[in-house]
Motif scaffolding. Structure first.
Motif, PDB file in Angstrom:
ATOM      1  N   ASP A  74       4.251  -5.295   2.343  1.00 19.14           N
ATOM      2  CA  ASP A  74       3.504  -5.862   1.226  1.00 19.14           C
ATOM      3  C   ASP A  74       2.071  -5.352   1.339  1.00 19.14           C
TER       4      ASP A  74
ATOM      5  N   ILE B  41       5.110  -3.622  -3.126  1.00 17.34           N
ATOM      6  CA  ILE B  41       5.831  -3.630  -1.853  1.00 17.34           C
ATOM      7  C   ILE B  41       6.523  -2.285  -1.652  1.00 17.34           C
TER       8      ILE B  41
ATOM      9  N   ARG C 291      10.905  -8.489  -2.694  1.00 18.93           N
ATOM     10  CA  ARG C 291       9.977  -9.586  -2.367  1.00 18.93           C
ATOM     11  C   ARG C 291      10.520 -10.485  -1.273  1.00 18.93           C
ATOM     12  N   THR C 292      11.828 -10.699  -1.263  1.00 20.12           N
ATOM     13  CA  THR C 292      12.432 -11.616  -0.290  1.00 20.12           C
ATOM     14  C   THR C 292      13.250 -10.900   0.775  1.00 20.12           C
TER      15      THR C 292
ATOM     16  N   SER D 192       5.784  -2.255  -8.305  1.00 23.29           N
ATOM     17  CA  SER D 192       5.844  -3.206  -7.202  1.00 23.29           C
ATOM     18  C   SER D 192       4.799  -2.883  -6.145  1.00 23.29           C
TER      19      SER D 192
END
Length: 415
Positions: free
Chosen positions: A300, A277, A343-344, A275
């Motif tokens: 990010d 992030i 991600r969210t 990832s």
């Protein structure tokens, strides 16, 4: 910055008997002297026994020593007595751990590993325990394993030691040593291309991050990271925390990510190989004796943006982890393991693991601690002298191990 490459046996020295005897052995070479002691018959060098399946094991520190525990049965396989406050870190090879103790890092062999052969692996076990090897340090600090290299930072001298991770259990890796201009509570990581990423500061303050080439030439730097602390990688991008955000180091480019608050400290991070992030903590009160935050940060590294997520529960610096698909994991003081879509920022599920707890004022006091290997999360519960094994795929605790001592820090391998 001066760089030395010194071939040594396992570390800057190898103990001739036990680590306790080595501390006063006059035959022992100075750290970095390049004069190796004679080889010893240690668990790292002993031949292993092939077994039918992986044998995951745990290194658990406690007041007075470190235990090696079978992660499936809870059987204590080795007890090693060590003085002082102990910390433990993965060495990076899936077999060894490094125990920070008085005078340096002791090498602990968990005694289980897997040799991968394409579509299958061969599983091995051997007798676990301290190998007798150690890396000397005045104040052993951060241990970073990345890109097949392991890097150690000595807070007391600013000395940085790095070596080929896979050579730790062989006849001896070639150790590269260098040092910062001033000693400080820092961190460094040697990269596969020979570059060195390191913090810069002194005993009073630290705000610098430098990227150095193999010869020590400064390739990139910034002084815009007050209170720089901690490091983690989001895929191949490094992130270091600051009191007002973080700095992202991507190749030779250093980018500052600024917190939305004037004081928005990120000091502990958890990265993922899959990832881009990064998960970090987030504190906003510079005057607090101990701030118990409820928000975490998600950075990010592609866009240089920072997202804050309020969990509705506090957590500690030992609460952060990452799942196999990059999901962010936070062990809350509500006793649950919170699983976030990185991600969210959405909390996808809560896994009840331990009872409610409160972070102690003294950072060296035991508290529930999270350590993740693959799809398994290990969570200590010091109040009950237990360790819980969590299957992240199934979202539940699959076993609970009773421990002979109150657990503090924990490191696991996949066996």
């Amino acid at each position: 910055m001066k760089i030395r490459r010194v071939p040594v046996l396992l570390a800057t020295l190898v103990a001739l008997a036990s680590s306790a005897c080595a501390a006063s052995d006059p035959r022992r070479p100075e750290a970095g002297s390049g004069t190796p002691a004679e080889p010893t018959d240690t668990p790292s060098a002993a031949a292993g026994t092939e077994v039918a399946s992986a044998a995951p094991r745990l290194a658990v520190t406690h007041d007075g020593g470190v235990s090696v525990v079978d992660a499936r049965t809870g059987e204590v396989l080795a007890e090693e007595a060590l003085e002082g406050y102990l910390r433990v870190s993965p060495a990076g090879d899936g077999r060894h751990a490094l125990v920070s103790t008085t005078g340096g890092w002791e090498v602990l062999d968990l005694g289980s590993w897997t040799d991968e052969h394409g579509d299958h692996g061969h599983h091995w076990t051997s007798t676990p325990g301290l190998t007798g090897a150690r890396f000397e340090a005045a104040e052993p600090g951060h241990v970073v394993a990345h890109d097949g290299l392991t890097t150690l930072f000595d807070d007391g001298t600013g000395t940085i030691t790095s070596f080929d991770t896979t050579a730790l259990g062989s006849d001896g890796p070639e150790v590269t040593t260098t040092s910062t201009e001033e000693a400080h509570h820092g961190v460094a990581v040697r990269l596969a291309n020979g570059n060195l990423l390191t913090t810069d500061g002194d005993e009073e303050s630290r705000s610098g991050v430098r990227l150095l080439g193999p010869s020590g030439v400064v390739m990139a730097q910034t002084d815009a990271c007050p209170g720089v602390h901690g490091e983690a990688f989001a895929q191949d991008v490094a992130v270091l925390g600051c009191e007002d955000g973080a700095v992202v180091v991507d190749g030779r480019e250093i980018t500052k990510v600024t917190s939305p608050d004037p004081y928005g400290r990120i000091g502990n991070q958890a990265g993922s190989e899959v990832s881009p992030i990064l998960l970090g903590d987030y504190k906003t009160d510079p005057d607090a004796e101990l701030e118990r935050p409820t928000r975490v940060s998600l950075i990010d590294t592609r866009t240089g943006t920072l997202r804050l997520v309020d969990l509705g529960t506090s957590y500690s610096f030992r609460s952060l982890g990452r799942g196999p698909d990059g999901e962010a994991l936070v062990l809350g003081t509500d006793g649950a393991l919170h699983v976030l879509d990185e991600r969210t920022g959405a909390v996808e599920r809560r896994i009840d693991v331990v009872g409610r707890w409160k972070e102690p004022l003294d950072w060296q006091q035991p508290r529930p601690t999270l350590h993740v290997v693959g799809t398994t999360a290990y969570v200590t519960e010091p109040r009950r002298d237990r360790l819980h094994v969590v299957d992240l795929d199934r979202g539940r605790v699959t076993s609970t191990l009773d421990l002979p001592h109150t657990p503090d820090e924990v490191v696991a391998n996949a066996g």
